[in-house]
Motif scaffolding. Structure first.
Motif, PDB file in Angstrom:
ATOM      1  N   GLY A   1       1.187   7.454  -7.963  1.00 46.30           N
ATOM      2  CA  GLY A   1       0.477   7.434  -6.622  1.00 46.30           C
ATOM      3  C   GLY A   1       0.066   8.850  -6.037  1.00 46.30           C
ATOM      4  O   GLY A   1       0.676   9.815  -6.494  1.00 46.30           O
ATOM      5  N   PRO A   2      -1.066   8.935  -5.229  1.00 47.66           N
ATOM      6  CA  PRO A   2      -1.361  10.207  -4.786  1.00 47.66           C
ATOM      7  C   PRO A   2      -0.217  11.093  -3.927  1.00 47.66           C
ATOM      8  O   PRO A   2      -0.098  12.188  -4.315  1.00 47.66           O
ATOM      9  CB  PRO A   2      -2.214  10.069  -3.890  1.00 47.66           C
ATOM     10  N   LEU A   3       0.524  10.314  -3.236  1.00 42.24           N
ATOM     11  CA  LEU A   3       1.717  10.920  -2.512  1.00 42.24           C
ATOM     12  C   LEU A   3       2.688  11.317  -3.667  1.00 42.24           C
ATOM     13  O   LEU A   3       3.586  12.342  -3.399  1.00 42.24           O
ATOM     14  CB  LEU A   3       2.058  10.077  -1.477  1.00 42.24           C
TER      15      LEU A   3
ATOM     16  N   VAL B   1       2.258   1.794  -3.593  1.00 42.07           N
ATOM     17  CA  VAL B   1       1.286   2.044  -4.370  1.00 42.07           C
ATOM     18  C   VAL B   1       0.924   3.578  -4.361  1.00 42.07           C
ATOM     19  O   VAL B   1       0.826   4.362  -5.466  1.00 42.07           O
ATOM     20  CB  VAL B   1       0.044   1.391  -4.240  1.00 42.07           C
ATOM     21  N   VAL B   2       0.871   4.313  -2.990  1.00 50.21           N
ATOM     22  CA  VAL B   2       0.404   5.402  -2.728  1.00 50.21           C
ATOM     23  C   VAL B   2       1.811   6.337  -3.074  1.00 50.21           C
ATOM     24  O   VAL B   2       1.727   7.756  -3.566  1.00 50.21           O
ATOM     25  CB  VAL B   2       0.008   5.851  -1.474  1.00 50.21           C
ATOM     26  N   GLY B   3       3.000   5.826  -3.179  1.00 49.22           N
ATOM     27  CA  GLY B   3       4.081   6.661  -3.139  1.00 49.22           C
ATOM     28  C   GLY B   3       4.859   6.486  -4.516  1.00 49.22           C
ATOM     29  O   GLY B   3       5.941   7.402  -5.078  1.00 49.22           O
TER      30      GLY B   3
ATOM     31  N   LYS C   1       2.123  14.455  -5.050  1.00 49.86           N
ATOM     32  CA  LYS C   1       2.182  15.768  -4.113  1.00 49.86           C
ATOM     33  C   LYS C   1       3.771  15.856  -4.307  1.00 49.86           C
ATOM     34  O   LYS C   1       4.231  17.165  -3.896  1.00 49.86           O
ATOM     35  CB  LYS C   1       1.483  15.449  -2.965  1.00 49.86           C
TER      36      LYS C   1
ATOM     37  N   ALA D   1       0.957  -1.285  -0.073  1.00 47.89           N
ATOM     38  CA  ALA D   1       0.109   0.166   0.081  1.00 47.89           C
ATOM     39  C   ALA D   1       1.014   1.261   0.078  1.00 47.89           C
ATOM     40  O   ALA D   1       0.456   2.289  -0.706  1.00 47.89           O
ATOM     41  CB  ALA D   1      -1.042  -0.062   1.127  1.00 47.89           C
ATOM     42  N   GLY D   2       1.762   1.354   0.979  1.00 48.11           N
ATOM     43  CA  GLY D   2       2.984   2.336   0.944  1.00 48.11           C
ATOM     44  C   GLY D   2       3.450   2.674  -0.587  1.00 48.11           C
ATOM     45  O   GLY D   2       3.660   3.893  -0.984  1.00 48.11           O
TER      46      GLY D   2
ATOM     47  N   TYR E   1       1.480   4.793 -14.029  1.00 47.52           N
ATOM     48  CA  TYR E   1       0.794   4.929 -12.740  1.00 47.52           C
ATOM     49  C   TYR E   1       1.636   5.913 -11.746  1.00 47.52           C
ATOM     50  O   TYR E   1       2.994   5.711 -11.581  1.00 47.52           O
ATOM     51  CB  TYR E   1       0.224   3.556 -11.945  1.00 47.52           C
TER      52      TYR E   1
END
Length: 516
Positions: free
Chosen positions: A476-478, A466-468, A481, A463-464, A474
């Protein structure tokens, strides 16, 4: 359920026979395999007698260890990484990330040191346990977790092998363009890698002890000839990104460098599990660290330097033939001598591909007892066939395969290393919750952890990641940012962070309620 009594190395010596070995470990692995295969036994006996390694994932008891020179540990990793395959990683700094040479070198040094530190810790577990790396994971993640990690490691080693045979094949084909098909080059390099892996542990170490010498000199040749063509350390300055885009390049390229070093962590204990149990861990750590860091940092820097040559003949050679074409152009002033050096470079990937093939076969055995009953050398042949076919299929897409593979590789190795680290220092340390490893239980599922903690923490690590993560396909949201429009790859950092927080909690609960 109350926790089961803690076991230390000393406890094992009392509970499981001399030197901590299991009661059935007195039989040699050769005899065990010969007896297991019935009518095939006589043929296997002759094969093992000829020098082919019989032992697979079985634990090496203390009384069967080999008190060999520990410097082999440094020289092996030095040979594995002083190879042609390491060069293109440095090339990626300018090819995909527009970093100037100073920033490329700084990134290489920092992230290579981080990856070498992580891998060197895993290497210290080999002499302490006598186990292959994937089997060690059973003590933190159980049989289920070991199976998952083994599958990931098989894919990892196959990925390394595919990039190795493609690059080696490209380089062979570039020696005399038009005379050797790229497909043939890929197959030739794959076959050359197979022989030491088929024979086994001692042959692997023997080859890797010396392989680095010639190629290290070749790398110096490349530096000299590249300098003759003219390095321009400011060549990329006008193209280098600024602000968040610049940080994106640093983090994304750094993740690739980290993956190129930490990618060896899942196999690091495979090559010293036969050292005596009293081998000082600090010596194993330092020899592994410098055996990884020095050659990787050096060779990747050479790759980054070659990309600063602005001569049109050199840039055209890279555009047309990738890294192999660029090297051919760099060596062209030597004419026939340059082609011979290119030939040596092409076959240097064998040193890198040997541990990939050997450890992938061990990882197949670690999937479970049905796989372990089949000799290691058979799985070596399966791995060879698989990566050769994949190399032929992907031979025209080397750079894309390399950049995407190494980035994704860093994600899972990050949380894998964290799980081993926290299990070892939080739960298996003397005085800890479990107090050590009961090494006789390495293949007894009922006495190993269920694996709930390791699997769940690994899921949080995914999960970490994927978001990073920040990949072409693809972001990830982080990752969005943290960087510019293309994102900044924080995948391995967040994978490690999420796992580091969750594993101790899950593991504490698992021990408290399951007792193991």
């Amino acid at each position: 359920m109350a926790p089961s009594p803690a076991h230390s190395y000393e406890d094992n010596e009392k509970n499981t026979g001399p030197q901590g070995s299991a009661p059935d470990s007195e039989a040699s692995p050769d005899d065990v395999l010969v007896n297991r295969f019935g009518f095939m036994g006589p043929a296997l006996a002759k094969l093992f007698a000829s020098g082919v390694e019989a032992r697979g994932v079985e634990r090496v008891p203390e009384d069967q260890r080999e008190n060999k020179n520990m410097w082999n540990n440094l020289l092996m990793w030095w040979s594995v990484n002083t190879v042609l395959t390491t060069l293109p990683i440095g090339v990626l700094a300018q090819e995909f990330f527009t970093l100037t040479l100073p920033h490329a070198i700084a990134t290489i040094f920092c992230f290579a040191a981080l990856g070498a530190t992580a891998t060197s810790f895993v290497a210290t577990l080999g002499p302490q346990t006598g186990l292959r790396t994937m089997v060690i994971t059973r003590y933190s993640s159980g049989y289920v977790g070991c199976t998952i990690f083994s599958v990931l490691n098989i894919l990892t080693q196959l990925g390394f092998s595919v990039t190795a045979v493609i690059l080696g094949g490209q380089t062979l084909a570039s020696i005399n363009p038009g005379t050797l098909p790229l497909v043939a080059g890929v197959v030739i390099v794959g076959l050359a890698s197979l022989i030491p892996c088929f024979i086994g542990y001692n042959m692997v170490h023997h080859y890797e002890r010396y392989a680095w010498m010639i190629i290290f000199i070749v790398m110096l040749f490349l530096l000299g000839l590249g300098g003759l063509a003219g390095f321009d350390i400011n060549a990329q300055k006008q193209f280098e990104d600024k602000g968040k885009a610049f940080s994106s390049d640093i983090l994304s390229f750094g993740g690739i460098v980290f993956g190129s070093v930490a990618g060896w962590a899942p196999v690091a204990a495979d090559y010293n599990c036969r050292l005596p149990v009293n081998t000082p861990p600090i010596k194993i750590f330092l020899l592994t660290f410098f055996g990884l860091f020095i050659p990787i940092a050096f060779v990747e820097t050479v790759g980054a330097l070659l990309m600063t040559i602005t001569n049109e003949a050199y840039t055209d050679a890279f555009t047309d033939g990738g890294t192999g074409g660029l090297l051919s152009q760099v060596l062209s002033p030597w004419k026939g001598g340059g082609k011979f050096v290119l030939f040596l470079l092409a076959f240097s990937v064998v040193g890198n591909n040997i541990p990939n093939t050997y450890s992938a076969a061990l990882s197949i055995q670690a999937l479970g007892r049905p796989f372990a009953k089949i000799p290691r050398f058979f799985w070596t042949l399966v791995i060879f066939t698989t990566y050769t076919v994949a190399g032929v299929a992907g031979r025209e897409h080397f750079a894309e395969i390399l950049s995407n593979f190494l980035a994704i590789l860093s994600y899972w190795t990050a949380f894998f290393i964290v799980i081993l680290f926290e299990e070892h220092f939080l739960f298996r340390r003397p005085g800890g919750r479990l107090g050590g490893y009961n090494l006789a239980d390495w293949d007894t599922p009922s006495r190993l952890p269920l694996g709930i903690a390791g699997v769940l923490a690994g899921c949080f690590g995914v999960a970490g990641a994927v978001v990073g993560m920040a990949e072409v396909w693809y972001i990830g949201p982080l990752g969005v940012k943290a960087g510019a429009k293309s994102g900044a790859d924080l995948g391995f950092e967040l994978a490690a962070g999420f796992t580091a927080v969750t594993f101790p909690i899950f593991r504490y609960l698992e021990i408290r309620y399951m007792g193991r």
